[in-house]
Scaffold this motif. Sequence first.
Motif, PDB file in Angstrom:
ATOM      1  N   GLY A   1       0.832  -1.195   0.000  1.00  0.00           N
ATOM      2  CA  GLY A   1       0.000   0.000   0.000  1.00  0.00           C
ATOM      3  C   GLY A   1       0.863   1.240   0.000  1.00  0.00           C
ATOM      4  O   GLY A   1       2.061   1.177   0.286  1.00  0.00           O
ATOM      5  N   PRO A   2       0.286   2.390  -0.294  1.00  0.00           N
ATOM      6  CA  PRO A   2       1.081   3.624  -0.325  1.00  0.00           C
ATOM      7  C   PRO A   2       1.502   4.069   1.069  1.00  0.00           C
ATOM      8  O   PRO A   2       0.918   3.654   2.071  1.00  0.00           O
ATOM      9  CB  PRO A   2       0.117   4.640  -0.955  1.00  0.00           C
ATOM     10  CG  PRO A   2      -1.241   4.128  -0.616  1.00  0.00           C
ATOM     11  CD  PRO A   2      -1.126   2.627  -0.605  1.00  0.00           C
ATOM     12  N   ASP A   3       2.526   4.903   1.125  1.00  0.00           N
ATOM     13  CA  ASP A   3       2.937   5.501   2.400  1.00  0.00           C
ATOM     14  C   ASP A   3       3.164   6.987   2.185  1.00  0.00           C
ATOM     15  O   ASP A   3       3.104   7.488   1.058  1.00  0.00           O
ATOM     16  CB  ASP A   3       4.185   4.820   2.964  1.00  0.00           C
ATOM     17  CG  ASP A   3       5.363   4.897   2.010  1.00  0.00           C
ATOM     18  OD1 ASP A   3       5.872   6.017   1.795  1.00  0.00           O
ATOM     19  OD2 ASP A   3       5.783   3.854   1.457  1.00  0.00           O
ATOM     20  N   LEU A   4       3.438   7.695   3.264  1.00  0.00           N
ATOM     21  CA  LEU A   4       3.563   9.153   3.197  1.00  0.00           C
ATOM     22  C   LEU A   4       4.846   9.621   2.526  1.00  0.00           C
ATOM     23  O   LEU A   4       4.941  10.778   2.113  1.00  0.00           O
ATOM     24  CB  LEU A   4       3.480   9.745   4.607  1.00  0.00           C
ATOM     25  CG  LEU A   4       2.121   9.614   5.300  1.00  0.00           C
ATOM     26  CD1 LEU A   4       2.233  10.035   6.754  1.00  0.00           C
ATOM     27  CD2 LEU A   4       1.070  10.458   4.587  1.00  0.00           C
ATOM     28  N   GLY A   5       5.830   8.765   2.439  1.00  0.00           N
ATOM     29  CA  GLY A   5       7.074   9.127   1.786  1.00  0.00           C
ATOM     30  C   GLY A   5       7.857  10.168   2.568  1.00  0.00           C
ATOM     31  O   GLY A   5       7.709  10.308   3.786  1.00  0.00           O
ATOM     32  N   LEU A   6       8.704  10.912   1.862  1.00  0.00           N
ATOM     33  CA  LEU A   6       9.555  11.924   2.482  1.00  0.00           C
ATOM     34  C   LEU A   6       9.317  13.283   1.833  1.00  0.00           C
ATOM     35  O   LEU A   6       8.993  13.366   0.645  1.00  0.00           O
ATOM     36  CB  LEU A   6      11.034  11.546   2.341  1.00  0.00           C
ATOM     37  CG  LEU A   6      11.476  10.229   2.987  1.00  0.00           C
ATOM     38  CD1 LEU A   6      12.923   9.936   2.631  1.00  0.00           C
ATOM     39  CD2 LEU A   6      11.298  10.265   4.497  1.00  0.00           C
ATOM     40  N   TRP A   7       9.460  14.322   2.626  1.00  0.00           N
ATOM     41  CA  TRP A   7       9.407  15.689   2.117  1.00  0.00           C
ATOM     42  C   TRP A   7      10.804  16.289   2.177  1.00  0.00           C
ATOM     43  O   TRP A   7      11.575  16.008   3.098  1.00  0.00           O
ATOM     44  CB  TRP A   7       8.458  16.548   2.954  1.00  0.00           C
ATOM     45  CG  TRP A   7       7.013  16.319   2.669  1.00  0.00           C
ATOM     46  CD1 TRP A   7       6.475  15.450   1.763  1.00  0.00           C
ATOM     47  CD2 TRP A   7       5.906  16.969   3.302  1.00  0.00           C
ATOM     48  NE1 TRP A   7       5.107  15.513   1.793  1.00  0.00           N
ATOM     49  CE2 TRP A   7       4.725  16.444   2.724  1.00  0.00           C
ATOM     50  CE3 TRP A   7       5.795  17.949   4.285  1.00  0.00           C
ATOM     51  CZ2 TRP A   7       3.457  16.864   3.107  1.00  0.00           C
ATOM     52  CZ3 TRP A   7       4.542  18.368   4.677  1.00  0.00           C
ATOM     53  CH2 TRP A   7       3.381  17.835   4.087  1.00  0.00           C
ATOM     54  N   THR A   8      11.106  17.125   1.216  1.00  0.00           N
ATOM     55  CA  THR A   8      12.372  17.845   1.196  1.00  0.00           C
ATOM     56  C   THR A   8      12.105  19.337   1.268  1.00  0.00           C
ATOM     57  O   THR A   8      11.312  19.870   0.482  1.00  0.00           O
ATOM     58  CB  THR A   8      13.174  17.531  -0.078  1.00  0.00           C
ATOM     59  OG1 THR A   8      13.455  16.127  -0.117  1.00  0.00           O
ATOM     60  CG2 THR A   8      14.487  18.302  -0.094  1.00  0.00           C
TER      61      THR A   8
END
Length: 327
Positions: free
Chosen positions: A115-122
Amino acid sequence: MDTFALTIAAILMAGAPLVLATLGETLTEKAGIINLSLDGSILLSAMAAFACSATFGSPWLGMLAGAGVGAAIAGVLGLIGIYLGQSQLAVGFILTLLSRDLAYFLGHNFSRQPGPDLGLWTIPGLGHAPFVGLIFGTQSPVVYLSLAAIAFCWWWMYRTEGGMRLRAVGESPRAAFGRGIRVRLVRLYYCLAGGALVGLAGGAYSLAVKPGWGRPQGCEGAGWIALAIVIFGGWHPVRAALGAFFFAALQVSGIYLQEIFPSIPAPVFQVAPFPMMILTLLAVNMGRMGWVQDIVRRHPFLKAFSKSWSIEAPAALGQDFDPKKGL
């Protein structure tokens, strides 16, 4: 230096969901309500967040679902504990058991599924900055959310009229009622708000820290730790957040120590943060002991330190309030 910065980044990541749960319980208990459903609420919210995210393909919709589930569970506690006058401890404990079982029953079809996840922000311009860039330049959005929540909760509690009402109903509901504050309604508001933060913590676990859902889920026990950290933090949002990051630091250090001492069984390092947290709680609460207070009285220079770390629970914590009786 880079290793130290990356370690801090890992601590912020590991501690972010625990910070959200701890802040949520701090808000709730500041209003005079004890919510023991945290552990089950985090599990059910984590399941709901992942299931919603996997079904609709949006992790942020999943986070909203987690917050909604957390608020709903806290709402049940609020209605039964606040308006029906039943034991908050008993209701909360039953809710955590019910929510835990529901999480694994309803989430069975999503177990071990992708499933998808929130990932990372830069953050633009910060990624290449030395030291600070390694910590904050690229992080999970739940880290930024937790840091913003700390600042907001402190500002709201101690710099706004709403925060004054919150503290009033938790310290002296009779006096607050006498000044025209609707005590039960204010308590319900903060019960729901605290529950929503706990729900966000559940979503953060299944969509960021350890993406996915399965049994056993990695966030089991986090709710009980959050309850202990609220006491450790003296019902103050900043201290409570520091306590959450301290526990995360113990967990991260356990990973490093496991690599340094491979001959020691891995479960030792996994369990070690829990007794360490208990010992820390005991050390913090030593100020209440008679012999410690005698030492402080004999040495006046210790009073300032003792006062700065004194722990006082909200005076009306766990107490029912009936506006018809005024008590």
